[in-house]
Design a protein around this motif. Structure first.
Motif, PDB file in Angstrom:
ATOM      1  N   ASN A  11       6.967  14.513  17.701  1.00  0.00           N
ATOM      2  CA  ASN A  11       7.263  13.679  18.872  1.00  0.00           C
ATOM      3  C   ASN A  11       8.368  14.103  19.822  1.00  0.00           C
ATOM      4  O   ASN A  11       8.526  13.860  20.946  1.00  0.00           O
ATOM      5  CB  ASN A  11       7.930  12.264  18.273  1.00  0.00           C
ATOM      6  N   GLU A  12       8.707  15.412  19.504  1.00  0.00           N
ATOM      7  CA  GLU A  12       9.574  16.350  20.557  1.00  0.00           C
ATOM      8  C   GLU A  12       8.526  17.097  21.219  1.00  0.00           C
ATOM      9  O   GLU A  12       9.233  17.839  22.189  1.00  0.00           O
ATOM     10  CB  GLU A  12      10.603  16.890  19.807  1.00  0.00           C
ATOM     11  N   ALA A  13       7.514  17.546  20.775  1.00  0.00           N
ATOM     12  CA  ALA A  13       6.642  18.432  21.586  1.00  0.00           C
ATOM     13  C   ALA A  13       6.145  17.813  22.886  1.00  0.00           C
ATOM     14  O   ALA A  13       5.882  16.541  22.819  1.00  0.00           O
ATOM     15  CB  ALA A  13       5.374  18.915  20.618  1.00  0.00           C
ATOM     16  N   GLU A  14       5.801  19.030  23.917  1.00  0.00           N
ATOM     17  CA  GLU A  14       5.670  18.225  24.967  1.00  0.00           C
ATOM     18  C   GLU A  14       4.003  18.797  25.116  1.00  0.00           C
ATOM     19  O   GLU A  14       3.491  19.873  25.126  1.00  0.00           O
ATOM     20  CB  GLU A  14       6.272  19.075  26.201  1.00  0.00           C
ATOM     21  N   LYS A  15       3.219  17.654  25.702  1.00  0.00           N
ATOM     22  CA  LYS A  15       1.863  17.858  25.777  1.00  0.00           C
ATOM     23  C   LYS A  15       1.286  18.384  27.110  1.00  0.00           C
ATOM     24  O   LYS A  15       1.811  17.738  28.231  1.00  0.00           O
ATOM     25  CB  LYS A  15       1.184  16.636  25.449  1.00  0.00           C
ATOM     26  N   PHE A  16       0.421  19.282  27.156  1.00  0.00           N
ATOM     27  CA  PHE A  16       0.131  19.905  28.401  1.00  0.00           C
ATOM     28  C   PHE A  16      -1.524  19.774  28.312  1.00  0.00           C
ATOM     29  O   PHE A  16      -2.054  20.356  27.267  1.00  0.00           O
ATOM     30  CB  PHE A  16       0.336  21.354  28.643  1.00  0.00           C
ATOM     31  N   ASN A  17      -2.255  19.232  29.412  1.00  0.00           N
ATOM     32  CA  ASN A  17      -3.548  19.591  29.577  1.00  0.00           C
ATOM     33  C   ASN A  17      -3.817  20.744  30.356  1.00  0.00           C
ATOM     34  O   ASN A  17      -3.855  20.574  31.695  1.00  0.00           O
ATOM     35  CB  ASN A  17      -4.063  18.118  30.099  1.00  0.00           C
ATOM     36  N   ASN A  18      -4.127  21.742  29.847  1.00  0.00           N
ATOM     37  CA  ASN A  18      -4.565  23.011  30.580  1.00  0.00           C
ATOM     38  C   ASN A  18      -5.791  22.964  31.262  1.00  0.00           C
ATOM     39  O   ASN A  18      -5.889  23.555  32.196  1.00  0.00           O
ATOM     40  CB  ASN A  18      -4.667  24.402  29.643  1.00  0.00           C
ATOM     41  N   SER A  19      -6.863  22.250  30.661  1.00  0.00           N
ATOM     42  CA  SER A  19      -8.033  21.958  31.119  1.00  0.00           C
ATOM     43  C   SER A  19      -8.678  20.511  30.889  1.00  0.00           C
ATOM     44  O   SER A  19      -7.981  20.259  29.802  1.00  0.00           O
ATOM     45  CB  SER A  19      -8.916  22.994  31.463  1.00  0.00           C
ATOM     46  N   ASP A  20      -9.662  20.348  31.209  1.00  0.00           N
ATOM     47  CA  ASP A  20     -10.240  18.794  30.339  1.00  0.00           C
ATOM     48  C   ASP A  20     -10.995  19.357  29.178  1.00  0.00           C
ATOM     49  O   ASP A  20     -11.303  18.582  28.209  1.00  0.00           O
ATOM     50  CB  ASP A  20     -11.532  18.367  31.069  1.00  0.00           C
TER      51      ASP A  20
END
Length: 114
Positions: free
Chosen positions: A7-16
């Motif tokens: 829950n401390e990890a940061e989510k990134f959408n590099n692409s779809d």
């Protein structure tokens, strides 16, 4: 010793087709992320890490890492070392763990369009 919870990890959408969770270790020598790749990443061209090596562990799935002169097929349980400066793209349906050394940072990651 340091524990970083999911829950401390940061989510990134590099692409779809590529979602990454960066774990904030706050260590300049190494970091760790997980990723889900479903398709081609990047969408066109290649990517390269100019400063970091990546060690990939395939948790689930399979696919290929494609260099200009070589294609590497991988599956669950495999480990792949991507050296700094290697130019490649993913074609996969997989879930991976990616520790990087020195610690990965966005400015050293480049997309090369061809």
């Amino acid at each position: 010793m340091k524990l970083v919870k999911l829950n401390e990890a940061e989510k990134f959408n590099n692409s779809d087709k590529c979602t990454v969770w960066e774990y904030p270790l706050e260590d300049k020598d190494i970091n760790c992320a997980t990723a889900v790749i479903k398709g081609r990443y990047p969408d066109k061209g290649y990517c390269v890490n100019e400063e970091c090596k990546e060690l990939i562990y395939v948790i689930e799935g399979s696919g290929t890492l494609n260099k200009k002169e070589e294609t590497i097929h991988f599956q669950k349980g495999d480990v792949i070392l991507i050296d700094k400066g290697e130019v490649y793209f993913w074609e996969a349906d997989c879930n991976i763990v990616m520790p990087c050394t020195p610690a990965w940072y966005p400015e050293q990651h480049k997309i090369i369009e061809e």
